[in-house]
Write a protein that holds these residues in place. Structure first.
Motif, PDB file in Angstrom:
ATOM      1  N   LEU A  25       0.821  -1.221   0.000  1.00  0.00           N
ATOM      2  CA  LEU A  25       0.000   0.000   0.000  1.00  0.00           C
ATOM      3  C   LEU A  25       0.850   1.265   0.000  1.00  0.00           C
ATOM      4  O   LEU A  25       0.445   2.286  -0.559  1.00  0.00           O
ATOM      5  CB  LEU A  25      -0.973  -0.015   1.178  1.00  0.00           C
ATOM      6  N   ALA A  26       2.037   1.197   0.592  1.00  0.00           N
ATOM      7  CA  ALA A  26       2.924   2.377   0.542  1.00  0.00           C
ATOM      8  C   ALA A  26       3.334   2.649  -0.907  1.00  0.00           C
ATOM      9  O   ALA A  26       3.404   3.809  -1.348  1.00  0.00           O
ATOM     10  CB  ALA A  26       4.156   2.151   1.415  1.00  0.00           C
ATOM     11  N   ILE A  27       3.579   1.599  -1.657  1.00  0.00           N
ATOM     12  CA  ILE A  27       3.916   1.755  -3.083  1.00  0.00           C
ATOM     13  C   ILE A  27       2.710   2.342  -3.830  1.00  0.00           C
ATOM     14  O   ILE A  27       2.841   3.275  -4.633  1.00  0.00           O
ATOM     15  CB  ILE A  27       4.354   0.397  -3.690  1.00  0.00           C
ATOM     16  N   ALA A  28       1.524   1.834  -3.511  1.00  0.00           N
ATOM     17  CA  ALA A  28       0.303   2.377  -4.139  1.00  0.00           C
ATOM     18  C   ALA A  28       0.132   3.861  -3.795  1.00  0.00           C
ATOM     19  O   ALA A  28      -0.223   4.666  -4.655  1.00  0.00           O
ATOM     20  CB  ALA A  28      -0.909   1.571  -3.688  1.00  0.00           C
ATOM     21  N   HIS A  29       0.418   4.217  -2.556  1.00  0.00           N
ATOM     22  CA  HIS A  29       0.316   5.628  -2.150  1.00  0.00           C
ATOM     23  C   HIS A  29       1.276   6.503  -2.947  1.00  0.00           C
ATOM     24  O   HIS A  29       0.930   7.625  -3.324  1.00  0.00           O
ATOM     25  CB  HIS A  29       0.628   5.782  -0.661  1.00  0.00           C
ATOM     26  N   ALA A  30       2.486   5.994  -3.174  1.00  0.00           N
ATOM     27  CA  ALA A  30       3.477   6.763  -3.941  1.00  0.00           C
ATOM     28  C   ALA A  30       2.917   7.068  -5.331  1.00  0.00           C
ATOM     29  O   ALA A  30       3.021   8.200  -5.828  1.00  0.00           O
ATOM     30  CB  ALA A  30       4.788   5.985  -4.037  1.00  0.00           C
ATOM     31  N   PHE A  31       2.307   6.084  -5.955  1.00  0.00           N
ATOM     32  CA  PHE A  31       1.738   6.299  -7.293  1.00  0.00           C
ATOM     33  C   PHE A  31       0.508   7.202  -7.221  1.00  0.00           C
ATOM     34  O   PHE A  31       0.326   8.074  -8.069  1.00  0.00           O
ATOM     35  CB  PHE A  31       1.417   4.943  -7.962  1.00  0.00           C
ATOM     36  N   GLU A  32      -0.295   7.013  -6.191  1.00  0.00           N
ATOM     37  CA  GLU A  32      -1.492   7.840  -6.046  1.00  0.00           C
ATOM     38  C   GLU A  32      -1.090   9.322  -5.959  1.00  0.00           C
ATOM     39  O   GLU A  32      -1.630  10.174  -6.666  1.00  0.00           O
ATOM     40  CB  GLU A  32      -2.233   7.423  -4.783  1.00  0.00           C
ATOM     41  N   GLN A  33      -0.114   9.595  -5.092  1.00  0.00           N
ATOM     42  CA  GLN A  33       0.281  11.001  -4.904  1.00  0.00           C
ATOM     43  C   GLN A  33       0.893  11.589  -6.162  1.00  0.00           C
ATOM     44  O   GLN A  33       0.575  12.701  -6.570  1.00  0.00           O
ATOM     45  CB  GLN A  33       1.276  11.105  -3.736  1.00  0.00           C
ATOM     46  N   ALA A  34       1.768  10.827  -6.808  1.00  0.00           N
ATOM     47  CA  ALA A  34       2.437  11.333  -8.003  1.00  0.00           C
ATOM     48  C   ALA A  34       1.422  11.562  -9.131  1.00  0.00           C
ATOM     49  O   ALA A  34       1.483  12.582  -9.831  1.00  0.00           O
ATOM     50  CB  ALA A  34       3.507  10.354  -8.454  1.00  0.00           C
TER      51      ALA A  34
END
Ligand code: PEP
Length: 272
Positions: A257-266
């Motif tokens: 989910l941290a990886i997903a968050h990185a993509f979400e924010q970018a």
């Protein structure tokens, strides 16, 4: 554009109990935030866990994929050990990974085999995450683009075959094909290419697929290979990288989910 972050669980976890525990933490964490609004999450459990994982994810925003399907039949037959596209759909999955380097390496998957698998997947309405990538030696010898061109030729041949024999598959391919660029030398090794290298490669992939058929929409291309919580931001920040295929780091809900968050924010920033 919505980013896709896909977890390839490979031959993990070893027990149903551990699969359930992973799903418990994943579902609790997803319920607590809205990552999936901007980021499409998908997990690919092993074949034996596909039905139970799909059932638990049925009314959630997380999709389920198989890791492979049979090349021999899209439905049923005397093919011991195989699992068909229709069986995968029946188990509740809507996508399948195909052409992963571990399948190419350990099961000698050829151009013809992959052509059949892609055709079976689209025939049964599955979306396909088609993996391509060069080995360390090919990378060192600067053969990346020519290796990828050979692997992408499966798409070209499927388009040619479908136009003649099954035109409906062209539409399915246009709507439900994602390419995952995974350098073999980066998978599970902790080594990663630079973002600039990945960008150049993704551009090449997008242009190559577009050259097969000018009516195809822009191809979504994910990066895979040792993506983790430390490097996800840098990949996510590139407009050429539409998401990630994640192996090891997808086996823990918090890192996935941290990886997903990185993509979400970018990707949120890109649309501002
Ligand atoms: C994979 O196997 O598709 C993969 C990307 O693995 P890892 O993230 O562990 O390198």
């Amino acid at each position: 554009m919505q980013a896709w972050v896909i977890g390839n669980w490979k031959q993990n976890p070893a027990t149903t109990k551990d699969v359930d525990a992973l799903l418990d933490t994943l579902l609790t964490a997803v319920a607590d935030d809205n990552t999936s609004n901007v980021c499409q999450l998908m997990v690919a459990p092993s074949c034996i866990h596909l039905a139970s994982v799909s059932a638990r994810l049925q009314n959630t925003s997380i999709l389920t994929a198989a890791q492979d399907i049979s090349a021999l039949s899209d439905s049923s037959g005397a093919y011991t050990g195989d699992c068909s596209a229709q069986q995968v759909v029946d188990a509740g999955a809507t996508w399948t990974i195909l052409g992963h380097s571990e399948r190419r390496q350990y099961h000698q998957e050829s151009h013809e085999t992959l052509l059949d698998k892609l055709s079976h997947a689209f025939t049964q309405g599955l979306g396909v995450v088609y993996c391509i990538g060069e080995t360390q030696t090919q990378y060192d010898n600067k053969q990346t683009f020519s290796v990828l061109d050979d692997q992408l030729a499966v798409i070209k041949d499927l388009l040619i075959k479908s136009k003649e024999q099954a035109p409906e598959l062209v539409q399915r391919l246009a709507e439900r094909l994602i390419i995952a660029y995974e350098p073999v030398w980066a998978i599970g090794t902790g080594k990663v290419p630079t973002v600039m290298e990945v960008e150049a490669t993704h551009q090449h992939i997008k242009e190559t697929v577009a050259s097969f058929d000018t009516t195809l929409p822009a191809m979504m291309v994910l990066y895979g290979g040792s993506v983790n919580t430390d490097n996800a931001d840098s990949f996510a920040a590139s407009p050429m990288i539409d998401g990630a295929l994640v192996g090891g780091a997808s086996l823990k809900a918090d890192s996935f989910l941290a990886i997903a968050h990185a993509f979400e924010q970018a990707k949120n920033k890109e649309t501002l």
